[in-house]
Write a protein that holds these residues in place. Structure first.
Motif, PDB file in Angstrom:
ATOM      1  N   PRO A  52       0.783  -1.247   0.000  1.00 12.36           N
ATOM      2  CA  PRO A  52       0.000   0.000   0.000  1.00 12.36           C
ATOM      3  C   PRO A  52       0.814   1.296   0.000  1.00 12.36           C
ATOM      4  CG  PRO A  52       0.073  -0.897   2.223  1.00 12.36           C
ATOM      5  CD  PRO A  52       0.945  -1.804   1.359  1.00 12.36           C
ATOM      6  N   HIS A  53       2.107   1.230  -0.371  1.00  9.96           N
ATOM      7  CA  HIS A  53       2.900   2.472  -0.425  1.00  9.96           C
ATOM      8  C   HIS A  53       4.118   2.250  -1.321  1.00  9.96           C
ATOM      9  CE1 HIS A  53       4.586   6.174   1.909  1.00  9.96           C
ATOM     10  NE2 HIS A  53       5.394   5.947   0.876  1.00  9.96           N
ATOM     11  N   THR A  54       4.029   2.702  -2.574  1.00 10.24           N
ATOM     12  CA  THR A  54       5.173   2.578  -3.484  1.00 10.24           C
ATOM     13  C   THR A  54       5.300   3.826  -4.353  1.00 10.24           C
ATOM     14  OG1 THR A  54       4.280   1.667  -5.566  1.00 10.24           O
ATOM     15  CG2 THR A  54       4.498   0.116  -3.732  1.00 10.24           C
ATOM     16  N   HIS A  55       6.508   4.045  -4.828  1.00  7.87           N
ATOM     17  CA  HIS A  55       6.814   5.172  -5.739  1.00  7.87           C
ATOM     18  C   HIS A  55       7.456   4.586  -7.001  1.00  7.87           C
ATOM     19  CE1 HIS A  55       6.704   8.241  -2.331  1.00  7.87           C
ATOM     20  NE2 HIS A  55       6.962   7.149  -1.635  1.00  7.87           N
ATOM     21  N   PRO A  56       6.724   3.885  -7.849  1.00  3.21           N
ATOM     22  CA  PRO A  56       7.362   3.133  -8.946  1.00  3.21           C
ATOM     23  C   PRO A  56       7.534   3.906 -10.258  1.00  3.21           C
ATOM     24  CG  PRO A  56       5.044   2.584  -8.860  1.00  3.21           C
ATOM     25  CD  PRO A  56       5.271   3.640  -7.803  1.00  3.21           C
ATOM     26  N   VAL A 222      -1.010  10.331   4.235  1.00  4.64           N
ATOM     27  CA  VAL A 222       0.008  11.275   4.697  1.00  4.64           C
ATOM     28  C   VAL A 222       1.333  10.559   4.960  1.00  4.64           C
ATOM     29  CG1 VAL A 222       0.566  13.089   6.373  1.00  4.64           C
ATOM     30  CG2 VAL A 222      -1.834  12.589   5.863  1.00  4.64           C
ATOM     31  N   HIS A 223       2.433  11.087   4.388  1.00  2.00           N
ATOM     32  CA  HIS A 223       3.783  10.695   4.823  1.00  2.00           C
ATOM     33  C   HIS A 223       3.994  11.411   6.155  1.00  2.00           C
ATOM     34  CE1 HIS A 223       4.488   9.372   0.706  1.00  2.00           C
ATOM     35  NE2 HIS A 223       5.706   8.975   1.022  1.00  2.00           N
ATOM     36  N   ALA A 224       3.953  10.662   7.254  1.00  2.85           N
ATOM     37  CA  ALA A 224       3.871  11.306   8.571  1.00  2.85           C
ATOM     38  C   ALA A 224       4.955  10.816   9.522  1.00  2.85           C
ATOM     39  CB  ALA A 224       2.495  11.023   9.188  1.00  2.85           C
ATOM     40  N   ASP A 245       1.625   7.105   7.045  1.00  2.00           N
ATOM     41  CA  ASP A 245       2.696   6.184   6.651  1.00  2.00           C
ATOM     42  C   ASP A 245       4.061   6.624   7.175  1.00  2.00           C
ATOM     43  OD1 ASP A 245       0.359   6.065   5.020  1.00  2.00           O
ATOM     44  OD2 ASP A 245       1.435   4.998   3.454  1.00  2.00           O
ATOM     45  N   HIS A 246       4.903   5.661   7.482  1.00  2.55           N
ATOM     46  CA  HIS A 246       6.245   5.790   8.086  1.00  2.55           C
ATOM     47  C   HIS A 246       6.151   5.685   9.610  1.00  2.55           C
ATOM     48  CE1 HIS A 246       8.903   6.361   4.716  1.00  2.55           C
ATOM     49  NE2 HIS A 246       8.121   7.287   4.214  1.00  2.55           N
ATOM     50  N   LEU A 247       5.809   6.817  10.294  1.00  2.00           N
ATOM     51  CA  LEU A 247       5.506   6.821  11.738  1.00  2.00           C
ATOM     52  C   LEU A 247       6.664   6.401  12.631  1.00  2.00           C
ATOM     53  CD1 LEU A 247       1.936   5.207  11.446  1.00  2.00           C
ATOM     54  CD2 LEU A 247       2.567   7.618  11.260  1.00  2.00           C
ATOM     55  N   THR A 297       6.425  -1.603   1.066  1.00  2.00           N
ATOM     56  CA  THR A 297       7.849  -1.539   0.724  1.00  2.00           C
ATOM     57  C   THR A 297       8.396  -0.112   0.726  1.00  2.00           C
ATOM     58  OG1 THR A 297       7.348  -1.356  -1.636  1.00  2.00           O
ATOM     59  CG2 THR A 297       7.792  -3.592  -0.757  1.00  2.00           C
ATOM     60  N   ASP A 298       7.556   0.878   0.286  1.00  2.00           N
ATOM     61  CA  ASP A 298       8.053   2.242   0.026  1.00  2.00           C
ATOM     62  C   ASP A 298       8.969   2.253  -1.200  1.00  2.00           C
ATOM     63  OD1 ASP A 298       8.291   4.971   0.417  1.00  2.00           O
ATOM     64  OD2 ASP A 298       9.934   4.823   1.844  1.00  2.00           O
ATOM     65  N   PHE A 299       8.852   1.251  -2.066  1.00  2.00           N
ATOM     66  CA  PHE A 299       9.737   1.141  -3.242  1.00  2.00           C
ATOM     67  C   PHE A 299       9.983   2.498  -3.906  1.00  2.00           C
ATOM     68  CE2 PHE A 299      10.153   0.345  -7.898  1.00  2.00           C
ATOM     69  CZ  PHE A 299      11.412  -0.222  -7.852  1.00  2.00           C
TER      70      PHE A 299
HETATM   71 ZN   LIG Z   1       6.853   7.287   0.392  1.00  2.00          ZN
END
Ligand SMILES: [Zn+2]
Length: 392
Positions: A52-56, A222-224, A245-247, A297-299
């Motif tokens: 649920p979180h990628t930058h492809p 939110v990238h938080a 996300d992150h936290l 993953t945060d790919f």
């Molecule tokens: Zn990200």
């Protein structure tokens, strides 16, 4: 999160892309005469991973910069030498739509080969009107023909573009008044995300951006609290964001804000690992508070060039002290909920989409334990074999 509902000697019957029965193999053998049979004996069958979180959506990788980081060169110096996120932005801007699509498609192929059947995918390396739309259109085309499920998120607020460093207000107005409405009207994104962090977007700027998104029907992510606790998790609560996300640096007040507002915490432990950060997100505390922790993953080419959910699960087990069962739940059903798709994917249950993975391991725990290897024997997406010997 520890109850996986295991079924030894089980079978799954699939018709028209959906799961029609899950039960003991003997019962299903008696009731069905399948056209196609996928033999999973000796292995583990699980729902496809949901990331649920990628930058492809990028072209160039950054291994040279990684080497500099290993040698202790500070990020500011790397950026001065032409590295960092803005180097990815330059490459995406220079790429044609076809080049960007080919690179993104290769990334999606790799996710699928490792058992991920649905990804959330963010724009955010264009950072201009033209290049953000180009990125979202690449995702829209891949949504149409790539076997993996793609959920698109607009992340124009990933960084302040270099040409707006002296006038960030102008860029924020382009986001709120032009790009966000355009992305929504053209149906190019389901969500809007913002990188709320010291030196990137403030809480107040993030609030304005997410409000503009909500006005046109894009829900917030939110990238938080990745590096500093600015109050981004509290903002996620206030905005009724789907996920925060992150936290890594979340406070107790932040955890309460997520809990009180049904915001799903998405943890990205492979990023902390790859950046060699001294801290990790307080996963145990969140799980004990009853929060449905999800993993992703945060790919991306800078802080986490990893597209393997099993490797993320390994890091979650080792560094976040999650059990293998909790990590599995976080990578499937909770991750599906982080994309509001919990009624369609993430579980092997009658009526759900037939997204399955066959792992060549005798015990599900081995998937994260025997790390660094790909244990996928076959992947089924919407009832079709898309990875594995029998795929056509
Ligand atoms: Zn990200």
């Amino acid at each position: 999160m520890r109850d996986l509902g295991f079924l030894p000697e089980g079978a799954v019957a699939v018709d028209a892309g959906k799961i029609v029965r899950v039960g003991p193999t003997v019962d299903l053998e008696a009731d069905f005469a399948p056209e196609v049979r996928l033999d999973a004996r000796g292995g583990v069958v699980a729902p496809g991973f949901v990331d649920p979180h990628t930058h492809p959506v990028f072209t160039a990788t950054r291994e040279a910069e990684w080497e500099l980081r290993i040698e202790g060169i500070p990020y500011e110096e790397i950026a001065r030498r032409g590295g960092g996120i803005l180097s990815t932005v330059r490459a995406v801007r220079a790429a044609s739509a076809e080049e960007l699509e080919a690179a993104t498609r290769a990334h999606l192929d790799s996710f699928l080969a490792q058992g991920t059947t649905t990804v959330e995918a963010k724009s955010g390396y264009g950072l201009s009107w033209r290049d953000e739309l180009k990125s979202l259109q690449v995702l829209q085309r891949l949504q149409a023909f790539h076997p993996i499920g793609v959920v698109a998120t607009f992340l124009g607020a990933h960084e302040i573009p270099a040409e707006h460093r002296n006038d960030r207000e102008a860029w924020i107005r382009i986001l709120t008044d032009q790009l966000i409405p355009e992305a929504a009207t053209r149906g190019l994104a389901k969500y809007c995300d913002v990188f709320c962090e010291r030196g990137v977007y403030t809480v107040e700027e993030s609030r304005r951006i997410l409000r503009a998104a909500q006005r046109v029907g894009l829900r917030a992510r939110v990238h938080a609290d990745e590096f500093s606790a600015l109050g981004a998790s509290e903002l996620a609560g206030e905005m009724k964001a789907v996920s925060a996300d992150h936290l890594v640096s979340i406070t107790d007040a932040g955890i309460r804000a997520l809990k009180d507002n049904d915001v799903i915490p998405v943890l990205l432990p492979a990023t902390s690992f790859f950046l060699n950060l001294p801290h990790d997100a307080p996963a145990r505390k969140m799980i004990e508070e009853g929060l449905p922790v999800a993993l992703a993953t945060d790919f991306n080419p800078g802080s986490c060039p990893c597209d393997s959910m099993p490797l993320v699960m390994t890091v979650a087990c080792v560094r976040l002290r999650m059990t293998p069962a909790e990590a599995f739940t976080a990578a499937t059903v909770n991750a599906a909920a982080a994309l509001e798709l919990q009624d369609e994917i993430g579980l092997l249950r009658e009526g759900m989409q037939a997204d399955l993975v066959v792992f060549a391991v005798p015990d599900y725990r081995r998937i994260a334990y025997r790390f660094g290897a790909n244990h996928v024997a076959a992947v089924v997406k919407r009832g079709k074999i898309v990875v594995g010997a029998e795929a056509d």
